[in-house]
Design an enzyme around this catalytic site. Structure first.
Site, PDB file in Angstrom:
ATOM      1  N   GLU A  98       0.821  -1.265   0.064  1.00 32.55           N
ATOM      2  CA  GLU A  98       0.096   0.019   0.181  1.00 32.55           C
ATOM      3  C   GLU A  98       0.811   1.072   0.265  1.00 32.55           C
ATOM      4  O   GLU A  98       0.145   2.366  -0.064  1.00 32.55           O
ATOM      5  CB  GLU A  98      -0.815  -0.039   1.110  1.00 32.55           C
ATOM      6  CG  GLU A  98      -2.240  -1.029   1.194  1.00 32.55           C
ATOM      7  CD  GLU A  98      -2.007  -1.922   0.234  1.00 32.55           C
ATOM      8  OE1 GLU A  98      -1.154  -2.618   1.675  1.00 32.55           O
ATOM      9  OE2 GLU A  98      -2.973  -2.548   0.152  1.00 32.55           O
ATOM     10  N   ASN A 115      -0.258  -7.610  -3.941  1.00 35.22           N
ATOM     11  CA  ASN A 115      -0.750  -6.527  -4.913  1.00 35.22           C
ATOM     12  C   ASN A 115       0.487  -5.849  -5.496  1.00 35.22           C
ATOM     13  O   ASN A 115       1.387  -5.789  -4.763  1.00 35.22           O
ATOM     14  CB  ASN A 115      -1.600  -5.478  -3.816  1.00 35.22           C
ATOM     15  CG  ASN A 115      -1.364  -4.484  -3.297  1.00 35.22           C
ATOM     16  OD1 ASN A 115      -0.961  -4.599  -2.339  1.00 35.22           O
ATOM     17  ND2 ASN A 115      -1.308  -3.398  -3.596  1.00 35.22           N
ATOM     18  N   ASP A 174      -6.700  -5.952  -6.156  1.00 34.02           N
ATOM     19  CA  ASP A 174      -5.787  -5.568  -4.746  1.00 34.02           C
ATOM     20  C   ASP A 174      -5.698  -7.258  -4.031  1.00 34.02           C
ATOM     21  O   ASP A 174      -6.226  -7.881  -3.046  1.00 34.02           O
ATOM     22  CB  ASP A 174      -7.145  -5.192  -4.006  1.00 34.02           C
ATOM     23  CG  ASP A 174      -5.508  -5.031  -2.272  1.00 34.02           C
ATOM     24  OD1 ASP A 174      -3.958  -5.290  -2.233  1.00 34.02           O
ATOM     25  OD2 ASP A 174      -5.473  -4.945  -1.863  1.00 34.02           O
TER      26      ASP A 174
END
Lengths: 143, 579
Positions: B182, B265, B307
């Site tokens: 992230e 991801n 994701d």
């Protein structure tokens, strides 16, 4: 990127109160207890855009463009960083305290944005955050 | 077999010999990551007589993912940030502390951990406890005394790298990876020397072949052949901040000398910004522990639009698939498919949905690629894409499944939710999230937000299902007594019949369970079961107002799950149960 990093103007230029010596900006909780009962001398930072509707809108855009929403969530309702929309502040909700939180960061995971955002942009973020209305019944949850 | 691989195998066998059924020396108990114990005192017949025999508040409120270790009548517990390590003496009444170790962990890590300040546990090897501090340090602590033997900085928290995963020790190599999908990190795994903590090798998951340690003479993927894929499947330089982090569970096959791990991801979430397959994000990679050499890789979700991290465990088992006995790894991906893969070659043998899936129709076993429903593709140019199943929490997330060779079934904690997905263009800014996403969740079909299922991985079929009101974020434990254990977000710890899924016993443990149960034999010869209570992980962010230690942080409840806070608040407790 729409808003590119601009070298930040020296913070000192924002000091409204300037005595003979450089007095540090006031950064404190409203409920601080002062040793001996006397508050330390401090300059006060005031938000030049307070209540300005355009600045609120600009601040909201900056909140996404600078990835604040990635940590505080959309609408600043809290993610890995605390809620900024509940009208409650770990480090104080006064203009200068919120400015300080963003400019210098805070130790428990709040990055310092003073190096990428000019003071005006930070004040717009402050204006946006101050404009978020906490829910009226925030302190009680019932089912 | 070369001399060095022979040595590795010998070392591993020695370590395994010390790890009898009575102990729990590594996160998933064994190198095959089964979370299965041959202990059988607690049975389907007597499980209703289980009772709590001991508990301990860790003093930490964040999500208690992970599990304790038990070795030589000592139980080791790692807390979430600030990552205190406790050693309890199980041979004395009341299980007093032998020692505790209190590392000085950089609080900046709190902002860099995407999904609560969790820690997924420690690994016992060579009389030391090896684990990761959240701020990118791996430490080795003397099991007898709590003395720090070494402390190595492996990750850079200022760049958004954090280390919530449990290290994995094979022979004299300590394998660790970085989280930060992230935050636009460039994901890697590193191999450290168990004796000294020195970093021996670093293997990136994307980028030039030389840096992902894919050499033409040793890299043999089953599907995606060719060189330079870690670079050519990205826009120029996209891999430099392309995510592919490592924060899940590892396994190891000593006969093949391969360890397996999944990658997270690709970054950012906005797929328009990283056109291409984005290898080797959302993949399983098989490497040699000694030097990190990449032997094969397979990408579950090419060009991930949702994701769908693939960091979930790769459980090693021997199964019959279409009439043939195969040595496989079984993986329940966030993307909703359960994969049964030949673990020597990376060939996909079975790929079937284990939860509701609509982003892909099926997986083509000849190409290994999913047949994607183009109406579910995302990216900033597509605006808000509606009703994608499963959500980015996955059909399953970090919560590890268990495999019982006795029943031949996998026991899988799952989530049942769908989402809308709206990405926006995002700018990389070091140390801040590289996400740009609004993805509201909704309950999946049936309305229950989670379930525990029993899965036949040879057939790719669900055998039974227990619906749960909330996502099941705890791991599973399977035992030879025919009992499966798991916990729920609303704070129940449960025992069920491994054959049928019928409930045998439950106990309210004081906070939601996101940790993983373990079992061991105590000094008195009795079988014990241990688990953490302590709501958190993604639910620290999503559950609403479950945190009560901070007067300045009051949150609205999640729209898809408005009442979890009615049943639980944060709080870390270690529990022990016995008959």
């Amino acid at each position: 990127m729409a808003i590119r990093a601009v070298a930040a103007a020296p913070l000192i230029a924002l000091l409204v109160t300037a005595g003979q010596q450089a007095i540090p900006p006031a950064v404190r909780y409203e409920q601080h207890v002062f040793a001996g009962g006397a508050a330390p001398l401090a300059g006060t930072l005031e938000n030049p855009f307070k209540g300005d509707r355009r600045s609120v809108a600009d601040g909201e855009k900056l909140f996404s463009a600078f990835n604040c929403d990635g940590c505080h969530s959309l609408g600043a309702t809290g993610g890995q960083g605390p809620s900024l929309a509940d009208g409650r502040w770990r480090y104080g909700g006064a203009d200068g305290a919120i400015f300080h939180s963003i400019y210098y960061g805070r130790p428990r995971g709040m990055p310092a944005f003073g190096g990428v955002l000019p003071p005006d942009a930070i004040w717009k973020l402050v204006t946006y955050l101050q404009g978020l209305e906490p829910a009226a019944d925030l302190s009680t949850t019932s089912w | 077999m070369t001399v060095s691989t022979l040595l590795v195998v010998l070392v591993v066998q020695r370590a395994a010999a010390g790890a009898s059924e009575d102990q729990w020396p590594m996160p998933a108990k064994d190198y095959a990551a089964t979370r299965y114990s041959a202990l059988a005192q607690i049975t389907v017949g007597n499980a209703k007589g289980l009772r709590a025999v001991w508990s301990f508040s860790t003093g930490v409120l964040a999500g208690h993912e992970g599990q304790p270790l038990v070795v030589h009548q000592t139980m080791y517990v790692v807390t979430p940030y600030p990552n205190v390590l406790y050693a309890f003496d199980l041979s004395q009444e009341g299980y007093p502390l032998k020692w505790k170790y209190r590392p000085n962990v950089d609080p900046a890590a709190i902002g860099m951990a995407c999904c609560d300040v969790v820690n997924r546990g420690a690994f016992f090897a060579n009389d030391r406890i090896v684990y990761n501090l959240l701020d990118g340090h791996t430490v080795a602590i003397a099991a007898a005394t709590g003395r720090e033997i070494w402390n190595t900085k492996v990750a850079d928290v200022r760049q958004g790298e954090t280390t919530p995963m449990a290290p994995f020790v094979v022979g004299d190599r300590v394998i660790v990876g970085t989280a930060g999908g992230e935050y636009g990190v460039r994901g890697w795994v590193k191999g450290l020397d168990l004796a000294t903590g020195r970093v021996v090798w670093t293997a990136y998951n994307a980028g030039p072949d030389a840096e992902i340690l894919a050499r033409p003479e040793t890299f043999r993927p089953f599907y995606d052949k060719g060189s330079g894929l870690g670079q050519t499947t990205w826009p120029p330089d996209g891999w430099k901040h392309g995510g592919a982090p490592v924060w899940g569970w590892l396994s190891y096959d000593a006969a093949l000398d391969l360890f397996y791990y999944g990658t997270g991801n690709p970054a950012p979430y906005n797929a328009d910004q990283r056109l291409g397959d984005n290898k080797w994000a959302t993949s399983v990679l098989a490497r040699r522990p000694g030097d990190g050499t990449l032997v094969w890789a397979y990408q579950f979700t090419p060009a991930d639009n949702w994701d769908y991290d693939a960091v979930q465990e790769m459980i090693l088992a021997e199964l019959t698939v279409r009439g043939r006995r195969r040595r496989v790894l079984v993986h329940f991906d966030k993307n909703g498919f359960a994969y049964t893969i030949d673990r020597a070659t990376g060939e996909v043998l079975v790929a079937q949905p284990y939860v509701t899936v609509n982003w892909a129709k099926r997986v083509d076993l000849t190409t290994g690629r999913p047949e994607v429903d183009s109406t579910k593709l995302t990216g900033a140019s597509r605006g808000s894409v509606q009703d994608i199943c499963p959500t980015l929490e996955g059909g399953k997330n970090q919560q590890p499944a268990a495999y019982s060779p006795r029943t031949g079934l996998f026991y899988v904690p799952t989530n049942n939710m769908c989402m809308d997905y709206h990405t926006t263009p995002v700018t990389y800014l070091a140390g801040t999230p590289f996400i740009g996403l609004n993805a509201p969740y909704k309950p999946g079909p049936g309305g229950n937000l989670g379930a525990v299922i029993a899965w036949d991985a040879g057939l790719g079929k669900k055998v039974w299902e227990i619906k749960e009101k909330y996502p099941v974020w705890s791991g599973a434990l399977a035992t030879a007594g025919g009992v499966v254990f798991y916990g729920t977000l609303d704070g129940w710890f449960k025992a069920v019949d491994a054959k049928t899924g019928s409930g045998l016993w439950k106990f309210k443990v004081g906070s939601g369970v996101v940790g993983n149960p373990i079992t061991f034999t105590g000094a008195d010869g009795k079988q014990y079961v241990a688990v953490y209570a302590g709501l958190g992980g993604d639910w620290a962010l999503l559950a609403g107002d479950v945190r009560s230690d901070d007067p300045a942080d009051v949150r609205p409840p999640a729209s898809f799950m408005p009442d979890l806070a009615r049943h639980t608040s944060l709080g870390g407790i270690v529990w022990l149960f016995a008959l």
